[in-house]
Design an enzyme around this catalytic site. Structure first.
Site, PDB file in Angstrom:
ATOM      1  N   HIS A   1       0.875  -1.176   0.000  1.00 58.26           N
ATOM      2  CA  HIS A   1       0.000   0.000   0.000  1.00 58.26           C
ATOM      3  C   HIS A   1       0.913   1.227   0.000  1.00 58.26           C
ATOM      4  O   HIS A   1       2.025   1.178   0.534  1.00 58.26           O
ATOM      5  CB  HIS A   1      -0.830  -0.043   1.282  1.00 58.26           C
TER       6      HIS A   1
ATOM      7  N   ASP B   1       3.122  -4.233   8.063  1.00 58.45           N
ATOM      8  CA  ASP B   1       1.897  -3.450   7.899  1.00 58.45           C
ATOM      9  C   ASP B   1       0.735  -4.445   8.024  1.00 58.45           C
ATOM     10  O   ASP B   1       0.455  -5.209   7.106  1.00 58.45           O
ATOM     11  CB  ASP B   1       1.937  -2.780   6.521  1.00 58.45           C
TER      12      ASP B   1
ATOM     13  N   GLN C   1      -4.499  -5.028   6.917  1.00 57.25           N
ATOM     14  CA  GLN C   1      -5.488  -5.959   6.354  1.00 57.25           C
ATOM     15  C   GLN C   1      -5.440  -7.331   7.008  1.00 57.25           C
ATOM     16  O   GLN C   1      -6.201  -8.225   6.614  1.00 57.25           O
ATOM     17  CB  GLN C   1      -5.268  -6.123   4.836  1.00 57.25           C
TER      18      GLN C   1
ATOM     19  N   LYS D   1     -10.382  -0.525  10.546  1.00 59.21           N
ATOM     20  CA  LYS D   1     -10.575  -1.748   9.748  1.00 59.21           C
ATOM     21  C   LYS D   1     -10.918  -2.935  10.653  1.00 59.21           C
ATOM     22  O   LYS D   1     -11.287  -3.997  10.192  1.00 59.21           O
ATOM     23  CB  LYS D   1      -9.320  -2.045   8.921  1.00 59.21           C
TER      24      LYS D   1
ATOM     25  N   CYS E   1      -4.812   2.535  -3.636  1.00 57.41           N
ATOM     26  CA  CYS E   1      -3.577   3.049  -3.014  1.00 57.41           C
ATOM     27  C   CYS E   1      -2.430   2.061  -3.193  1.00 57.41           C
ATOM     28  O   CYS E   1      -1.601   1.880  -2.296  1.00 57.41           O
ATOM     29  CB  CYS E   1      -3.771   3.368  -1.536  1.00 57.41           C
TER      30      CYS E   1
HETATM   31  N1  PMP Z   1      -1.788  -0.688   4.581  1.00 55.29           N
HETATM   32  C1  PMP Z   1      -2.756  -1.384   3.982  1.00 55.29           C
HETATM   33  C2  PMP Z   1      -2.439  -2.752   3.462  1.00 55.29           C
HETATM   34  C3  PMP Z   1      -4.028  -0.833   3.850  1.00 55.29           C
HETATM   35  O1  PMP Z   1      -4.989  -1.529   3.239  1.00 55.29           O
HETATM   36  C4  PMP Z   1      -4.271   0.457   4.354  1.00 55.29           C
HETATM   37  C5  PMP Z   1      -5.634   1.113   4.212  1.00 55.29           C
HETATM   38  N2  PMP Z   1      -6.263   0.896   2.998  1.00 55.29           N
HETATM   39  C6  PMP Z   1      -3.237   1.129   4.980  1.00 55.29           C
HETATM   40  C7  PMP Z   1      -2.013   0.530   5.078  1.00 55.29           C
HETATM   41  C8  PMP Z   1      -3.414   2.511   5.531  1.00 55.29           C
HETATM   42  O2  PMP Z   1      -4.280   2.491   6.602  1.00 55.29           O
HETATM   43  P1  PMP Z   1      -4.801   3.863   7.227  1.00 55.29           P
HETATM   44  O3  PMP Z   1      -5.307   4.680   6.089  1.00 55.29           O
HETATM   45  O4  PMP Z   1      -5.873   3.425   8.162  1.00 55.29           O
HETATM   46  O5  PMP Z   1      -3.646   4.494   7.924  1.00 55.29           O
END
Ligand code: PMP
Length: 413
Positions: free
Chosen positions: A130, A207, A210, A233, A371
């Site tokens: 991401h 990270d 997910q 999430k 993203c």
């Molecule tokens: N890493 C992953 C794999 C994600 O899916 C996301 C959110 N789509 C993020 C990081 C970022 O999370 P946040 O916007 O809640 O900081």
């Protein structure tokens, strides 16, 4: 209807009752919410916990001797204990509250990174990341003169571990890796990746945005040095998340932001910093968010994370079979180990058109690059349509998705 018969470990209809948002119609149709990878819906218990904070207990934390401050501090800190247990961290002070995964990663790049990464050093990420696990590292590399190295993925969306092994060398300082890809659903072999990184003398950041809502995560078993996730999430509020870090590393890192709560003593000549975790928590935090996150962890424990993982896997199998029968539809991301995410393209139809038609039928999916632009580039596509599931989704909703996609075909062919 699919031929697959599902093993359902809980009463889904009953659990759905806990989520007020699911009880509505959109454009006259029952809401089918399949955008859980972007954010998950909140059970009433989470909403109630936030309301209770503002309606009954509202006060700033840590600094007050009065009753309300004592109450809010206690409930807020209880979340830390709950998260510690949920992730199986060794110590409660290893749980740092941040705004979300993004801030957790930025905290590490800005503190550990600036202190430890030098020109010529290397940071390894994967081709699946991401943007929030790419850009902060890129910024650090630009600032320090370090280099970003990327583990390639194969056509299915699995990391190529032989290539990863070749990237590791004595200059590798950090391997920062997504646990589960939001764009493709790939579950990365994080334990192995961490082991290989440590073998090369590098640290690891995972990270977990997910992963945490969908499978049991044990940070000690993974042996990750840092692990970040987002509350929203995990059926919790927005604006709150967690960075887990090993004690020794956190202690050796400089603070992230300066301000109240992160200090022990302040004079104009010198400031000394507070102990963990407060050293990294400057200023008034999202107290209601922290309290809501505690309620979310309770809720997930009540449903059972292993049951959630098992049921979502069944949904993935059912959904994969169901959408695969649609002519001209191609699933993007068919990794061996997958979370309940189905990203797909349909021949000759733009994902935004798919999303718009589905929305008219009450079906919420996400369209775009999610993203993760480098993932789209890897497959030479600008965007996908993504259906991402949570434990409150049903096979009937997947059937609605398929009916919606049939309609899309009808309109655009
Ligand atoms: N890493 C992953 C794999 C994600 O899916 C996301 C959110 N789509 C993020 C990081 C970022 O999370 P946040 O916007 O809640 O900081």
């Amino acid at each position: 209807m699919s031929a697959i018969s599902l093993q359902i470990p809980f009463d889904v209809a009953k659990l759905r009752e806990d989520f007020p948002v699911l009880k509505q119609t959109i454009h006259g149709k029952p809401l089918v919410y399949l955008d859980n990878a972007a954010t998950a819906q909140k059970p009433q218990s989470v909403i109630d916990a936030i309301v209770k904070f503002y309606a009954v207990d509202c006060a700033n934390i840590h600094r007050g001797v009065h009753e309300l401050s004592q109450r809010s501090t206690k409930t807020y800190e209880l979340t830390r204990a709950k998260v510690k247990k949920f992730l199986n961290a060794l110590h409660q002070h290893e749980i740092i509250f941040v705004r979300g995964t993004t801030e957790g990663i930025n905290l590490v790049t800005q503190t550990w990174g600036r202190k430890n990464v030098k020109a010529g050093d290397e940071i390894v990420i994967a081709g699946l990341e991401h943007h929030s696990n790419i850009v902060p590292w890129q910024m650090l590399c630009e600032e320090t003169g370090a280099h970003l190295r990327v583990i390639p993925i194969d056509d299915r969306g699995d990391l190529i571990l032989d290539e990863y092994a070749k990237l590791l060398n004595p200059r590798t300082r950090m391997v920062a890796i997504g646990h589960v890809s939001n764009a493709l659903g790939t579950i990365n072999p994080v334990r192995k990746i961490v082991e290989m990184a440590h073998g090369a003398g590098a640290l690891t950041l995972v990270d977990g945005a997910q992963a945490v809502p969908h499978m049991k995560v044990d940070v000690q078993a993974l042996d990750a040095d840092f692990y970040a996730f987002s509350g929203h999430k995990l059926f919790g509020p927005t604006g709150i998340g967690v960075l887990y870090g090993k004690t020794d590393l956190l202690n050796a890192m400089p603070p992230y932001q300066g301000g109240g709560d992160m200090i022990r003593t302040v004079t104009f000549e010198k400031t000394t910093y507070n102990d963990l975790p407060y050293k990294f928590e400057a200023g008034t935090p999202d107290i209601a968010g922290g309290i809501g996150l505690g309620a979310a962890v309770d809720y997930v424990n009540h449903v059972g994370i292993d049951k959630i993982a098992a049921y979502e896997h069944e949904l993935l199998l059912y959904g994969t079979e169901a959408v695969s029968r649609i002519p001209g539809l191609r699933i993007v991301g068919t990794a061996r180990e997958k979370a309940a995410v189905i990203s797909f393209v349909m021949e000759g139809i733009h994902p935004h058109d798919i999303g718009t038609v589905l929305d008219r039928m009450g079906i919420a999916v996400r369209t775009g690059h999610h993203c993760a632009q480098p993932v789209m580039d890897r497959y030479r596509i600008p965007a996908t349509t993504r259906a991402s599931f949570a434990f409150y989704n049903t096979t009937a909703e997947i059937d609605s998705l398929v009916a919606g996609l049939d309609k899309v075909k009808e309109i655009f062919s």
